[in-house]
Structure formats: structure tokens, C-alpha cells
Design an enzyme around this catalytic site. Structure first.
Site, PDB file in Angstrom:
ATOM      1  N   LYS A  63       0.840  -1.204   0.000  1.00 60.86           N
ATOM      2  CA  LYS A  63       0.000   0.000   0.000  1.00 60.86           C
ATOM      3  C   LYS A  63       0.874   1.252   0.000  1.00 60.86           C
ATOM      4  CE  LYS A  63      -3.862  -2.389   2.213  1.00 60.86           C
ATOM      5  NZ  LYS A  63      -4.678  -2.645   3.426  1.00 60.86           N
ATOM      6  N   GLN A  84      -4.321  -1.435   9.646  1.00 61.42           N
ATOM      7  CA  GLN A  84      -4.349  -2.765   9.033  1.00 61.42           C
ATOM      8  C   GLN A  84      -4.956  -3.777  10.009  1.00 61.42           C
ATOM      9  OE1 GLN A  84      -3.587  -3.311   5.821  1.00 61.42           O
ATOM     10  NE2 GLN A  84      -4.085  -5.461   5.985  1.00 61.42           N
ATOM     11  N   ASP A 100     -10.750   3.287   4.422  1.00 65.06           N
ATOM     12  CA  ASP A 100     -11.139   1.878   4.333  1.00 65.06           C
ATOM     13  C   ASP A 100     -12.667   1.723   4.313  1.00 65.06           C
ATOM     14  OD1 ASP A 100      -9.340  -0.236   4.030  1.00 65.06           O
ATOM     15  OD2 ASP A 100      -8.626  -0.100   6.101  1.00 65.06           O
TER      16      ASP A 100
HETATM   17  N1  GUN Z   1      -7.233  -6.745   6.382  1.00 64.21           N
HETATM   18  C1  GUN Z   1      -7.728  -7.482   5.356  1.00 64.21           C
HETATM   19  N2  GUN Z   1      -8.274  -6.679   4.418  1.00 64.21           N
HETATM   20  C2  GUN Z   1      -8.108  -5.423   4.868  1.00 64.21           C
HETATM   21  C3  GUN Z   1      -8.469  -4.151   4.336  1.00 64.21           C
HETATM   22  O1  GUN Z   1      -9.054  -4.003   3.269  1.00 64.21           O
HETATM   23  N3  GUN Z   1      -8.116  -3.081   5.087  1.00 64.21           N
HETATM   24  C4  GUN Z   1      -7.493  -3.207   6.280  1.00 64.21           C
HETATM   25  N4  GUN Z   1      -7.218  -2.096   6.960  1.00 64.21           N
HETATM   26  N5  GUN Z   1      -7.160  -4.358   6.803  1.00 64.21           N
HETATM   27  C5  GUN Z   1      -7.457  -5.453   6.088  1.00 64.21           C
END
Ligand code: GUN
Length: 298
Positions: free
Chosen positions: A52, A96, A119
Site C-alpha cells: 500500500k 491494518q 477503508d
Molecule cells: N485486512 C484485510 N483486508 C483489509 C483491508 O481491506 N483493510 C485493512 N485495513 N485491513 C485489512
């Protein structure tokens, strides 16, 4: 044989478009900024956060990555979020998931300013999505709509069947697909682990979205000819003939489903790459203020 919905290529196109838009915004004095928090040492999470941050750099988005040990307290996490909420250089905040078990995930997600919640996991953004108001749409569901849109696959009046009811994928994609808009307006059925006679539903799907978290659950006998299949699963299965001893498969058994489908996303290279492209899109929407004034899919 089905048309392959190439998410990897599409994500590349979107990143190129974003690069231009970011440059434009920068020339007006705003550099979009994303703050990422990783707590603990989950290997998959480490890979995701690194990807990311790298993707941000590629399109010119400023990013901060904070890595904290697994013992970090909830208070420390909340303090960091409060600091980012108040920081004008930061337009998007991403924590995350999963978080270590001693941290209350819901409390953390609630602490993020909904206007920085790229998100789309804050209940305010989920509520906005349900009501059809502008707000942040979670990245994987947004990526699915973008695939359908850019491949000109109409969902209007179609039967969309969603397998899975997670907050991250199942619930938001189902809620997007029935909205009254050109890129939705489907009749939606949600199936989950307690659904009886799953095949009865999947066989009546025009569009089948599979986010069940079960490797190769959907085989050819679960679908009808001409179905459009979106496979959200990413599962590692042992494969002694593969260089790493494993390979990635989706929740769909590609080999038996693809010959019957009109179109299908591969794994890897389908929905996965779109998730990060939509995170960048959301960060740009946060920086321009568009996220809360214009609906993403109209
Ligand atoms: N863990 C698995 N998928 C995601 C996501 O799309 N965003 C975040 N922050 N954590 C995740």
C-alpha cells in the site's frame, strides 16, 4: 470460454489515471496524505502495508507507515489515531486488520474520523452506503463495482448472489449492488454459512460474487451458463510442484467454472490488485473533499 476480467491490468490503468489527478491536485497546493498503522508481526499484513505504501509513492501520494509491536496498548493506538485525525497533512487513515486480540477492533475503527476513513469501515460510512449517501466505500467492494463498470457488465435488473456476509466484503458489496444507480440496481441475494441448498441460489445467479473464504468452494455444478463470476477469495493451498510449495487459489474452482461463465476474475490478478487501486482512489477523494459530497458510483 469466459472473458477474463483482468484486475491487474485495470488497476494499472487506474493508477495511471490517479497519478495525473494527484499531480493536478498538488499543483493547486494539496498533497494527498495517507497514514498506515501496522500493529504486530502478521506476515500477510506486513506485505499488504508495504504494498500500500509503495502504491502511494508510485502515484505521488504522501504516506506515513507506523509499525508498532504486538504488545502495543489500545490507548497508544487511540492516541496515534487522535494525532492523525488532527493532522492536516493526513487525509486518510488506515489501520491494518487484524489487530492483536487484546485490542478492541471496533473501538479503534470508531476512533477514526469518518472523513479520513479511507477503508470505509467506520459505522458512519457503512450507514452512508446503506442510505445511498456519499461516503467512503470499502476498497474491495469498490474494486468489484469498478471491474463491472469498466468491462461494461450491466447489473441493472440482474440477480446478483453474494456469498459471504463479512463487514469488509459481503455486507458492503450487497448493499452497493441494490442501490438505485446505473452501476447497481440489481436484485440481491446474500448467502452465508447457514444457507441451505446453496446451489439453488448460486445456479440462479446472473452475477455471482464469492467471498466465502473457502478454497475452490464453487465448482462448475454450482453455476449456470453465462454467469459473471467475481472471485474475492485468496487461499494458499499446498502444491509440491510449485516453487514455493504452495499456490494461490480463489473461492471458485476456476477450471470447472470458467468454461460455463461469460466472464470471470482470475486469482491472483483479479479483485486483489483492485483493492489497492481503490484505496488510492479513496485517499484522493478524501484529499479533494469529494468523498462526502459526490457518490462514487452514479
Ligand atoms: N485486512 C484485510 N483486508 C483489509 C483491508 O481491506 N483493510 C485493512 N485495513 N485491513 C485489512
Amino acid at each position: 470460454m469466459a472473458e477474463i476480467l483482468d484486475g491487474k491490468q485495470l488497476a494499472r490503468t487506474i493508477r495511471t489515471e490517479l497519478k495525473e489527478k494527484v499531480a493536478e491536485l498538488k499543483s493547486s497546493g494539496i498533497t494527498p496524505g495517507l497514514a498506515l498503522l501496522l500493529v504486530g508481526d502478521n506476515p500477510a499484513s506486513q506485505v499488504y502495508v508495504r504494498s500500500k505504501a509503495k502504491a502511494c509513492a508510485e502515484v505521488g501520494i504522501f504516506s506515513i507507515v507506523e509499525k508498532r509491536p504486538a504488545e502495543t496498548t489500545q490507548e497508544e493506538v487511540l492516541e496515534l489515531i487522535a494525532r492523525w485525525n488532527a493532522d492536516p497533512r493526513i487525509h486518510g487513515i488506515l489501520v491494518q486488520l487484524p489487530l492483536p486480540a487484546h485490542i478492541d477492533e471496533q473501538a479503534v475503527l470508531l476512533a477514526i474520523d469518518p472523513r479520513k476513513d479511507v477503508d470505509g469501515f467506520h459505522p458512519e460510512n457503512m450507514g452512508r452506503l446503506v442510505e445511498g449517501l456519499p461516503g467512503f466505500v470499502p476498497c474491495t467492494p469498490a474494486g468489484i463495482i469498478e471491474i463491472l463498470r469498466r468491462y461494461n457488465i450491466s447489473t441493472v435488473g440482474k440477480h446478483a448472489v453474494v456469498l459471504g456476509r463479512s463487514n469488509i466484503v459481503g455486507k458492503p458489496i450487497a448493499n452497493l449492488l441494490y442501490q438505485k444507480s446505473a452501476y447497481a440496481n440489481a436484485t440481491v441475494t446474500i448467502c452465508h454459512t447457514a444457507t441451505q441448498d446453496l446451489a439453488q441460489y448460486t445456479r440462479s445467479a446472473d452475477i455471482l460474487i464469492v467471498a466465502a473464504g473457502r478454497p475452490q468452494l464453487i465448482t462448475g455444478d454450482y453455476v449456470r451458463e453465462g454467469v459473471v463470476v467475481i472471485d474475492v477469495g485468496i487461499n494458499r493451498i499446498e502444491d509440491p510442484s510449485a516453487p514455493k510449495g504452495y499456490r494461490l487459489v480463489g473461492d471458485v474452482d476456476f477450471d470447472s467454472v470458467a468454461p460455463k461463465a461469460a466472464a470471470i476474475t482470475p486469482v491472483p490478478g483479479g479483485v486483489g490488485p483492485m483493492t489497492i487501486a481503490m484505496l488510492l482512489t479513496n485517499t484522493l477523494r478524501a484529499a479533494t473533499g469529494e468523498a462526502f459530497s459526490v457518490r462514487q458510483f452514479d
